[in-house]
Design a protein around this motif. Sequence first.
Motif, PDB file in Angstrom:
ATOM      1  N   LEU A 239       0.854  -1.187   0.000  1.00 58.01           N
ATOM      2  CA  LEU A 239       0.000   0.000   0.000  1.00 58.01           C
ATOM      3  C   LEU A 239       0.887   1.233   0.000  1.00 58.01           C
ATOM      4  CD1 LEU A 239      -2.610  -0.985   2.728  1.00 58.01           C
ATOM      5  CD2 LEU A 239      -2.932  -1.010   0.263  1.00 58.01           C
ATOM      6  N   GLY A 240       0.698   2.110  -0.957  1.00 58.82           N
ATOM      7  CA  GLY A 240       1.405   3.376  -0.981  1.00 58.82           C
ATOM      8  C   GLY A 240       0.573   4.432  -0.282  1.00 58.82           C
ATOM      9  N   VAL A 241       1.227   5.276   0.501  1.00 59.94           N
ATOM     10  CA  VAL A 241       0.539   6.321   1.254  1.00 59.94           C
ATOM     11  C   VAL A 241       1.218   7.660   0.962  1.00 59.94           C
ATOM     12  CG1 VAL A 241      -0.041   7.161   3.570  1.00 59.94           C
ATOM     13  CG2 VAL A 241      -0.056   4.697   3.100  1.00 59.94           C
ATOM     14  N   ALA A 242       0.418   8.663   0.618  1.00 60.04           N
ATOM     15  CA  ALA A 242       0.935  10.017   0.418  1.00 60.04           C
ATOM     16  C   ALA A 242       0.143  10.960   1.316  1.00 60.04           C
ATOM     17  CB  ALA A 242       0.802  10.427  -1.043  1.00 60.04           C
ATOM     18  N   VAL A 243       0.863  11.734   2.113  1.00 58.26           N
ATOM     19  CA  VAL A 243       0.225  12.692   3.015  1.00 58.26           C
ATOM     20  C   VAL A 243       0.828  14.068   2.785  1.00 58.26           C
ATOM     21  CG1 VAL A 243      -0.331  10.971   4.774  1.00 58.26           C
ATOM     22  CG2 VAL A 243       1.844  12.181   4.890  1.00 58.26           C
ATOM     23  N   LYS A 244       0.047  15.095   3.138  1.00 59.25           N
ATOM     24  CA  LYS A 244       0.521  16.469   2.984  1.00 59.25           C
ATOM     25  C   LYS A 244       0.928  17.086   4.314  1.00 59.25           C
ATOM     26  CE  LYS A 244      -2.039  17.298  -1.201  1.00 59.25           C
ATOM     27  NZ  LYS A 244      -2.961  18.130  -1.936  1.00 59.25           N
ATOM     28  N   THR A 245       0.383  16.557   5.416  1.00 56.26           N
ATOM     29  CA  THR A 245       0.689  17.139   6.718  1.00 56.26           C
ATOM     30  C   THR A 245       1.088  16.058   7.716  1.00 56.26           C
ATOM     31  OG1 THR A 245      -1.553  16.965   7.602  1.00 56.26           O
ATOM     32  CG2 THR A 245      -1.031  18.960   6.338  1.00 56.26           C
ATOM     33  N   ARG A 246       1.855  16.454   8.705  1.00 53.81           N
ATOM     34  CA  ARG A 246       2.271  15.538   9.770  1.00 53.81           C
ATOM     35  C   ARG A 246       1.057  14.998  10.523  1.00 53.81           C
ATOM     36  NH1 ARG A 246       4.681  11.660  11.892  1.00 53.81           N
ATOM     37  NH2 ARG A 246       5.552  11.887  13.941  1.00 53.81           N
ATOM     38  N   ILE A 247       0.023  15.788  10.634  1.00 51.47           N
ATOM     39  CA  ILE A 247      -1.186  15.371  11.350  1.00 51.47           C
ATOM     40  C   ILE A 247      -1.810  14.149  10.682  1.00 51.47           C
ATOM     41  CG2 ILE A 247      -3.537  16.081  11.940  1.00 51.47           C
ATOM     42  CD1 ILE A 247      -2.383  18.947  12.290  1.00 51.47           C
ATOM     43  N   GLU A 248      -1.759  14.087   9.356  1.00 55.17           N
ATOM     44  CA  GLU A 248      -2.321  12.947   8.618  1.00 55.17           C
ATOM     45  C   GLU A 248      -1.464  11.687   8.728  1.00 55.17           C
ATOM     46  OE1 GLU A 248      -4.298  14.453   4.575  1.00 55.17           O
ATOM     47  OE2 GLU A 248      -2.168  14.996   4.747  1.00 55.17           O
ATOM     48  N   LEU A 249      -0.187  11.861   8.978  1.00 58.03           N
ATOM     49  CA  LEU A 249       0.767  10.767   8.846  1.00 58.03           C
ATOM     50  C   LEU A 249       0.457   9.560   9.716  1.00 58.03           C
ATOM     51  CD1 LEU A 249       3.321   9.612   7.619  1.00 58.03           C
ATOM     52  CD2 LEU A 249       4.621  10.837   9.376  1.00 58.03           C
ATOM     53  N   ASP A 250       0.388   9.731  11.023  1.00 61.58           N
ATOM     54  CA  ASP A 250       0.198   8.589  11.918  1.00 61.58           C
ATOM     55  C   ASP A 250      -1.092   7.831  11.621  1.00 61.58           C
ATOM     56  OD1 ASP A 250       2.612   8.972  13.225  1.00 61.58           O
ATOM     57  OD2 ASP A 250       1.729  10.253  14.763  1.00 61.58           O
ATOM     58  N   ALA A 251      -2.183   8.541  11.455  1.00 62.70           N
ATOM     59  CA  ALA A 251      -3.463   7.884  11.190  1.00 62.70           C
ATOM     60  C   ALA A 251      -3.429   7.147   9.853  1.00 62.70           C
ATOM     61  CB  ALA A 251      -4.604   8.899  11.204  1.00 62.70           C
ATOM     62  N   SER A 252      -2.793   7.735   8.851  1.00 65.93           N
ATOM     63  CA  SER A 252      -2.727   7.113   7.530  1.00 65.93           C
ATOM     64  C   SER A 252      -1.885   5.844   7.550  1.00 65.93           C
ATOM     65  CB  SER A 252      -2.152   8.096   6.510  1.00 65.93           C
ATOM     66  OG  SER A 252      -2.986   9.223   6.407  1.00 65.93           O
ATOM     67  N   LEU A 253      -0.743   5.890   8.232  1.00 66.49           N
ATOM     68  CA  LEU A 253       0.099   4.694   8.317  1.00 66.49           C
ATOM     69  C   LEU A 253      -0.563   3.615   9.163  1.00 66.49           C
ATOM     70  CD1 LEU A 253       3.676   6.217   8.585  1.00 66.49           C
ATOM     71  CD2 LEU A 253       2.541   5.248   6.583  1.00 66.49           C
ATOM     72  N   ASP A 254      -1.228   4.010  10.234  1.00 71.39           N
ATOM     73  CA  ASP A 254      -1.975   3.034  11.043  1.00 71.39           C
ATOM     74  C   ASP A 254      -3.047   2.346  10.207  1.00 71.39           C
ATOM     75  OD1 ASP A 254      -0.488   3.578  13.311  1.00 71.39           O
ATOM     76  OD2 ASP A 254      -2.011   4.863  14.231  1.00 71.39           O
ATOM     77  N   GLU A 255      -3.747   3.112   9.379  1.00 65.37           N
ATOM     78  CA  GLU A 255      -4.789   2.547   8.527  1.00 65.37           C
ATOM     79  C   GLU A 255      -4.187   1.557   7.520  1.00 65.37           C
ATOM     80  OE1 GLU A 255      -8.203   3.914   5.304  1.00 65.37           O
ATOM     81  OE2 GLU A 255      -7.102   5.446   6.413  1.00 65.37           O
ATOM     82  N   ALA A 256      -3.066   1.923   6.920  1.00 68.84           N
ATOM     83  CA  ALA A 256      -2.421   1.034   5.949  1.00 68.84           C
ATOM     84  C   ALA A 256      -1.988  -0.274   6.612  1.00 68.84           C
ATOM     85  CB  ALA A 256      -1.215   1.738   5.322  1.00 68.84           C
ATOM     86  N   VAL A 257      -1.384  -0.192   7.791  1.00 66.06           N
ATOM     87  CA  VAL A 257      -0.955  -1.397   8.514  1.00 66.06           C
ATOM     88  C   VAL A 257      -2.167  -2.241   8.883  1.00 66.06           C
ATOM     89  CG1 VAL A 257       0.116  -2.225  10.654  1.00 66.06           C
ATOM     90  CG2 VAL A 257       1.231  -0.427   9.315  1.00 66.06           C
TER      91      VAL A 257
END
Length: 78
Positions: A10-28
């Motif tokens: 799964l590739g993840v692209a985020v624009k802000t640090r706020i999105e990062l943790d939640a997006s990576l948690d979702e991918a995992v």
Amino acid sequence: MTMHAGPECLGVAVKTRIELDASLDEAVDLLKPAAMTEQVGISVTRLAPGRYEARLDSDVPHGVTLERWGAGCDERTA
């Protein structure tokens, strides 16, 4: 956040640090069922600022999520 999927990646692209943790948690979380079935771990790789990938990884012990810097799925198979 943008997410694109491959068979085991799964590739993840985020624009802000706020999105990062939640997006990576979702991918995992999305990869966990397949990792359990395949008895492999999950690696999360930072490809560039704001670009990450999460993938099943037979080099990572089952039940472990490893974070690293490095080449993504596309670069390894090219």
